[in-house]
Motif scaffolding. Structure first.
Motif, PDB file in Angstrom:
ATOM      1  N   ARG A 171       0.844  -1.204   0.000  1.00 32.54           N
ATOM      2  CA  ARG A 171       0.000   0.000   0.000  1.00 32.54           C
ATOM      3  C   ARG A 171       0.878   1.252   0.000  1.00 32.54           C
ATOM      4  O   ARG A 171       0.573   2.245  -0.636  1.00 32.54           O
ATOM      5  CB  ARG A 171      -0.865  -0.031   1.262  1.00 32.54           C
ATOM      6  CG  ARG A 171      -2.211   0.617   1.110  1.00 32.54           C
ATOM      7  CD  ARG A 171      -3.006   0.421   2.386  1.00 32.54           C
ATOM      8  NE  ARG A 171      -3.721  -0.840   2.425  1.00 32.54           N
ATOM      9  CZ  ARG A 171      -3.662  -1.726   3.415  1.00 32.54           C
ATOM     10  NH1 ARG A 171      -2.883  -1.520   4.457  1.00 32.54           N
ATOM     11  NH2 ARG A 171      -4.356  -2.827   3.372  1.00 32.54           N
ATOM     12  N   ALA A 172       1.989   1.172   0.718  1.00 28.97           N
ATOM     13  CA  ALA A 172       2.856   2.349   0.821  1.00 28.97           C
ATOM     14  C   ALA A 172       3.750   2.501  -0.410  1.00 28.97           C
ATOM     15  O   ALA A 172       4.027   3.613  -0.853  1.00 28.97           O
ATOM     16  CB  ALA A 172       3.716   2.234   2.077  1.00 28.97           C
ATOM     17  N   ILE A 173       4.166   1.368  -0.993  1.00 34.46           N
ATOM     18  CA  ILE A 173       5.208   1.462  -2.035  1.00 34.46           C
ATOM     19  C   ILE A 173       4.625   1.686  -3.445  1.00 34.46           C
ATOM     20  O   ILE A 173       5.250   2.334  -4.282  1.00 34.46           O
ATOM     21  CB  ILE A 173       6.128   0.212  -1.995  1.00 34.46           C
ATOM     22  CG1 ILE A 173       7.507   0.524  -2.603  1.00 34.46           C
ATOM     23  CG2 ILE A 173       5.549  -0.977  -2.713  1.00 34.46           C
ATOM     24  CD1 ILE A 173       8.469   1.089  -1.657  1.00 34.46           C
ATOM     25  N   LEU A 174       3.422   1.144  -3.711  1.00 28.78           N
ATOM     26  CA  LEU A 174       2.907   1.213  -5.092  1.00 28.78           C
ATOM     27  C   LEU A 174       2.725   2.646  -5.609  1.00 28.78           C
ATOM     28  O   LEU A 174       3.130   2.939  -6.734  1.00 28.78           O
ATOM     29  CB  LEU A 174       1.613   0.409  -5.233  1.00 28.78           C
ATOM     30  CG  LEU A 174       1.842  -1.106  -5.220  1.00 28.78           C
ATOM     31  CD1 LEU A 174       0.524  -1.850  -5.120  1.00 28.78           C
ATOM     32  CD2 LEU A 174       2.613  -1.573  -6.448  1.00 28.78           C
ATOM     33  N   PRO A 175       2.141   3.549  -4.810  1.00 25.93           N
ATOM     34  CA  PRO A 175       2.033   4.921  -5.328  1.00 25.93           C
ATOM     35  C   PRO A 175       3.405   5.516  -5.675  1.00 25.93           C
ATOM     36  O   PRO A 175       3.532   6.315  -6.599  1.00 25.93           O
ATOM     37  CB  PRO A 175       1.369   5.694  -4.188  1.00 25.93           C
ATOM     38  CG  PRO A 175       0.598   4.649  -3.433  1.00 25.93           C
ATOM     39  CD  PRO A 175       1.452   3.413  -3.523  1.00 25.93           C
ATOM     40  N   GLN A 176       4.460   5.071  -4.970  1.00 22.54           N
ATOM     41  CA  GLN A 176       5.798   5.598  -5.285  1.00 22.54           C
ATOM     42  C   GLN A 176       6.295   5.099  -6.638  1.00 22.54           C
ATOM     43  O   GLN A 176       7.025   5.789  -7.333  1.00 22.54           O
ATOM     44  CB  GLN A 176       6.802   5.186  -4.213  1.00 22.54           C
ATOM     45  CG  GLN A 176       6.538   5.832  -2.874  1.00 22.54           C
ATOM     46  CD  GLN A 176       7.503   5.328  -1.817  1.00 22.54           C
ATOM     47  OE1 GLN A 176       8.670   5.044  -2.090  1.00 22.54           O
ATOM     48  NE2 GLN A 176       7.021   5.198  -0.601  1.00 22.54           N
ATOM     49  N   VAL A 177       5.914   3.853  -7.018  1.00 21.49           N
ATOM     50  CA  VAL A 177       6.330   3.338  -8.333  1.00 21.49           C
ATOM     51  C   VAL A 177       5.716   4.235  -9.410  1.00 21.49           C
ATOM     52  O   VAL A 177       6.304   4.473 -10.455  1.00 21.49           O
ATOM     53  CB  VAL A 177       5.873   1.878  -8.531  1.00 21.49           C
ATOM     54  CG1 VAL A 177       6.318   1.338  -9.880  1.00 21.49           C
ATOM     55  CG2 VAL A 177       6.399   0.978  -7.414  1.00 21.49           C
ATOM     56  N   LEU A 178       4.533   4.761  -9.131  1.00 22.68           N
ATOM     57  CA  LEU A 178       3.836   5.594 -10.120  1.00 22.68           C
ATOM     58  C   LEU A 178       4.327   7.035 -10.131  1.00 22.68           C
ATOM     59  O   LEU A 178       3.951   7.806 -11.003  1.00 22.68           O
ATOM     60  CB  LEU A 178       2.338   5.591  -9.819  1.00 22.68           C
ATOM     61  CG  LEU A 178       1.622   4.330 -10.270  1.00 22.68           C
ATOM     62  CD1 LEU A 178       0.216   4.312  -9.720  1.00 22.68           C
ATOM     63  CD2 LEU A 178       1.591   4.238 -11.779  1.00 22.68           C
ATOM     64  N   GLU A 179       5.147   7.397  -9.157  1.00 21.14           N
ATOM     65  CA  GLU A 179       5.640   8.774  -9.131  1.00 21.14           C
ATOM     66  C   GLU A 179       6.725   8.989 -10.181  1.00 21.14           C
ATOM     67  O   GLU A 179       7.443   9.957 -10.162  1.00 21.14           O
ATOM     68  CB  GLU A 179       6.180   9.147  -7.736  1.00 21.14           C
ATOM     69  CG  GLU A 179       5.085   9.481  -6.749  1.00 21.14           C
ATOM     70  CD  GLU A 179       4.133  10.588  -7.224  1.00 21.14           C
ATOM     71  OE1 GLU A 179       4.617  11.612  -7.723  1.00 21.14           O
ATOM     72  OE2 GLU A 179       2.907  10.400  -7.116  1.00 21.14           O
ATOM     73  N   VAL A 180       6.840   8.036 -11.105  1.00 20.18           N
ATOM     74  CA  VAL A 180       7.827   8.160 -12.166  1.00 20.18           C
ATOM     75  C   VAL A 180       7.457   9.342 -13.039  1.00 20.18           C
ATOM     76  O   VAL A 180       6.308   9.558 -13.374  1.00 20.18           O
ATOM     77  CB  VAL A 180       7.891   6.858 -12.991  1.00 20.18           C
ATOM     78  CG1 VAL A 180       6.542   6.319 -13.275  1.00 20.18           C
ATOM     79  CG2 VAL A 180       8.664   7.034 -14.268  1.00 20.18           C
ATOM     80  N   ASN A 181       8.496  10.099 -13.396  1.00 21.18           N
ATOM     81  CA  ASN A 181       8.309  11.222 -14.288  1.00 21.18           C
ATOM     82  C   ASN A 181       8.279  10.698 -15.719  1.00 21.18           C
ATOM     83  O   ASN A 181       9.163   9.950 -16.136  1.00 21.18           O
ATOM     84  CB  ASN A 181       9.503  12.164 -14.067  1.00 21.18           C
ATOM     85  CG  ASN A 181       9.461  13.339 -14.975  1.00 21.18           C
ATOM     86  OD1 ASN A 181       9.453  13.200 -16.181  1.00 21.18           O
ATOM     87  ND2 ASN A 181       9.441  14.501 -14.365  1.00 21.18           N
ATOM     88  N   LEU A 182       7.244  11.059 -16.476  1.00 19.41           N
ATOM     89  CA  LEU A 182       7.046  10.500 -17.816  1.00 19.41           C
ATOM     90  C   LEU A 182       8.266  10.738 -18.716  1.00 19.41           C
ATOM     91  O   LEU A 182       8.705   9.856 -19.448  1.00 19.41           O
ATOM     92  CB  LEU A 182       5.792  11.126 -18.433  1.00 19.41           C
ATOM     93  CG  LEU A 182       5.323  10.583 -19.764  1.00 19.41           C
ATOM     94  CD1 LEU A 182       5.135   9.078 -19.713  1.00 19.41           C
ATOM     95  CD2 LEU A 182       4.014  11.243 -20.167  1.00 19.41           C
ATOM     96  N   ILE A 183       8.826  11.946 -18.627  1.00 19.07           N
ATOM     97  CA  ILE A 183       9.951  12.275 -19.507  1.00 19.07           C
ATOM     98  C   ILE A 183      11.167  11.429 -19.126  1.00 19.07           C
ATOM     99  O   ILE A 183      11.846  10.852 -19.974  1.00 19.07           O
ATOM    100  CB  ILE A 183      10.258  13.786 -19.429  1.00 19.07           C
ATOM    101  CG1 ILE A 183       9.033  14.526 -19.989  1.00 19.07           C
ATOM    102  CG2 ILE A 183      11.514  14.143 -20.206  1.00 19.07           C
ATOM    103  CD1 ILE A 183       8.941  15.977 -19.616  1.00 19.07           C
ATOM    104  N   ALA A 184      11.404  11.300 -17.808  1.00 16.44           N
ATOM    105  CA  ALA A 184      12.531  10.482 -17.361  1.00 16.44           C
ATOM    106  C   ALA A 184      12.324   9.021 -17.766  1.00 16.44           C
ATOM    107  O   ALA A 184      13.274   8.310 -18.112  1.00 16.44           O
ATOM    108  CB  ALA A 184      12.674  10.582 -15.845  1.00 16.44           C
ATOM    109  N   SER A 185      11.076   8.575 -17.759  1.00 19.00           N
ATOM    110  CA  SER A 185      10.783   7.196 -18.112  1.00 19.00           C
ATOM    111  C   SER A 185      11.094   6.938 -19.588  1.00 19.00           C
ATOM    112  O   SER A 185      11.667   5.905 -19.959  1.00 19.00           O
ATOM    113  CB  SER A 185       9.313   6.912 -17.800  1.00 19.00           C
ATOM    114  OG  SER A 185       8.983   5.619 -18.160  1.00 19.00           O
ATOM    115  N   ILE A 186      10.714   7.894 -20.461  1.00 18.97           N
ATOM    116  CA  ILE A 186      11.014   7.736 -21.889  1.00 18.97           C
ATOM    117  C   ILE A 186      12.535   7.758 -22.093  1.00 18.97           C
ATOM    118  O   ILE A 186      13.094   6.963 -22.850  1.00 18.97           O
ATOM    119  CB  ILE A 186      10.318   8.842 -22.706  1.00 18.97           C
ATOM    120  CG1 ILE A 186       8.801   8.643 -22.622  1.00 18.97           C
ATOM    121  CG2 ILE A 186      10.771   8.827 -24.168  1.00 18.97           C
ATOM    122  CD1 ILE A 186       7.963   9.715 -23.280  1.00 18.97           C
ATOM    123  N   ALA A 187      13.224   8.637 -21.357  1.00 16.24           N
ATOM    124  CA  ALA A 187      14.688   8.704 -21.475  1.00 16.24           C
ATOM    125  C   ALA A 187      15.301   7.374 -21.047  1.00 16.24           C
ATOM    126  O   ALA A 187      16.234   6.862 -21.679  1.00 16.24           O
ATOM    127  CB  ALA A 187      15.225   9.832 -20.603  1.00 16.24           C
TER     128      ALA A 187
END
Ligand code: HEM
Length: 412
Positions: free
Chosen positions: A129-145
């Motif tokens: 419950r605590a960790i999953l929202p953090q996985v989603l805090e990925v920045n879209l631009i950084a993810s594409i990079a």
């Protein structure tokens, strides 16, 4: 149609024409790949995630994942969703302004955790419950990079990226959960158990890595987009008093959900939380009168198609969904073709159940004078930039009762 050159994605063609969307969604699987396209944007999901697969492997995983998400199968979660929503809304403060997005995100996370993992080790659930929202805090631009420059994903830098750290921790928890599920597997009816019992034609089960990626996809895809859509729904509904009054009247009168369904559809139309359905062409294709070369990244703009297909598209008017059924490929909030979102039934049922429960518990009004803008580029889903701020004017019936669960579904 627009042609763009985007860092990390190369030549991109974005289409907003419903006819072009239809052509793309109904083309045979050999002509275009979706998994290859999503892998360029969302590497955080893991290589065996349904969204990132193509061809035979996609078909195989889709066959396994679809039945437990089917309309009739997800009805069993309605009571759970209602309880989680009542419990949450019952503890909202009266007269204070707060952002509704994190609140509905907590409800949606709780629902998907219980549907996918069932009754589970409480500590592990709390950690997830605590960790999953953090996985989603990925920045879209950084993810594409990260996808474009794989050395980033392998090297020391990745270890420093917060969402990569969160993903590693979530993976560890899921592998432990899979091991725990093996005990008494036959008696469990959660989605993970269904996946663990599934066999190929030749009798092969999914590997632990495939199971972990499948579960991660369901947990992430299954809560954030539903929560973002719910936040938009409250934001839009509370700014349209006639629609709110009509909906409250329908809910007061009984079981009918005709207008509620229309409100959900209108929200998904006007504020799609996933902006595009993505594909990569394997062969040259003629789209909208242009010959597009093989290898091109094609984005079907969901917002663009909704704008082109509907009259007075910027107006929130749920009534438009009360008449004749719409032509196919005009409402594409869940994508289309063989890749259409398998969680659509769960998402729509969940949205309807949460709205009904919340409005039974609380009288709400918008807390901000100006309508919300879209918070873009930070994450995969388009959420209201300030989280859709609301105020509970007063509690109603069920909202005054003491909560049935000791623990809030809001983390902490
Ligand atoms: C309002 C909520 C939701 C929206 C707007 C949404 C939207 C989408 C879209 C646009 C796609 C891509 C389709 C394409 O490329 O054609 C997708 C794929 C997917 N969604 Fe959803 N989704 C929602 C909720 C859910 C839920 C509740 C689940 C599961 C519990 C889920 C699981 C998935 C999966 C596994 C895929 C990948 C399908 C594939 O590649 O074959 N989604 N969703």
């Amino acid at each position: 149609m627009v042609r763009l050159r985007l860092l990390g994605l190369g030549e991109v063609v974005a289409v907003s024409d419903p006819a072009a969307a239809k052509l793309i969604f109904t083309s045979s699987r050999e002509l275009l790949d979706a998994g290859k396209a999503y892998a360029k944007i969302i590497p955080v999901l893991g290589p065996d995630a349904l969204l990132l697969l193509d061809g035979e492997r996609h078909l195989r995983m889709r066959r396994v994942l679809s039945p437990p998400l089917h309309g009739s199968a997800v009805r069993q979660y309605q009571g759970l969703i209602r309880d989680a929503a009542m419990d949450e809304a019952g503890r909202w403060p009266v007269g204070e302004s707060f952002a509704i997005f994190p609140r509905v995100q907590a409800i949606a996370l709780e629902v998907v955790l219980q549907a996918v993992l069932g009754v589970s080790d409480q500590q592990r659930l709390a950690d997830l419950r605590a960790i999953l929202p953090q996985v989603l805090e990925v920045n879209l631009i950084a993810s594409i990079a990260e996808a474009a420059y794989p050395w980033l994903a392998k090297g020391r830098v990745r270890r420093l990226l917060p969402w990569a750290r969160a993903r590693r921790e979530a993976d560890r928890l899921l592998i432990n959960e899979i091991a725990a599920h093996r005990i008494g597997l036959e008696d469990r009816d959660d989605i993970l158990a269904v996946l663990m019992r599934a066999r190929d034609k030749d009798g092969t089960p999914l590997t632990d890595e495939e199971l972990a990626d499948a579960v991660m996809t369901l947990l992430l895809a299954g809560h954030d987009s539903t929560a973002a859509s719910l936040a938009w729904l409250f934001e839009l509904l509370l700014r349209h008093p006639e629609s709110l009054a009509r909906l409250e009247e329908e809910l007061r009168e009984g079981e009918s959900e005709v207008f509620l369904e229309a409100v959900v559809q209108e929200t998904l139309r006007i504020q799609p939380v996933i902006e595009a359905a993505n594909r990569i062409l394997n062969v040259p294709c003629e789209i909208g009168g242009y010959l597009i070369p093989a290898g091109t990244f094609v984005m079907v703009s969901i917002r663009g198609v909704h704008r082109s297909a509907f009259a007075e598209a910027d107006e929130f008017r749920p009534e438009r969904f009360l008449g004749e059924p719409l032509p196919p490929h005009t409402m594409i909030s869940f994508g289309g073709g063989s890749r259409r979102c398998p969680g659509a039934s769960l998402a729509v049922m969940e949205m309807k159940t949460v709205v009904r429960a919340v409005l039974e518990c609380a009288e709400l009004r918008s807390a901000a004078p100006k309508p919300e803008r879209e918070g873009r580029a930070r994450r995969f889903t388009t959420v209201p930039a300030r989280g859709a701020r609301v105020v509970v004017s007063s509690k109603r019936g069920a909202g005054n009762a003491p909560s049935r669960h000791a623990r809030s579904v809001i983390a902490g």
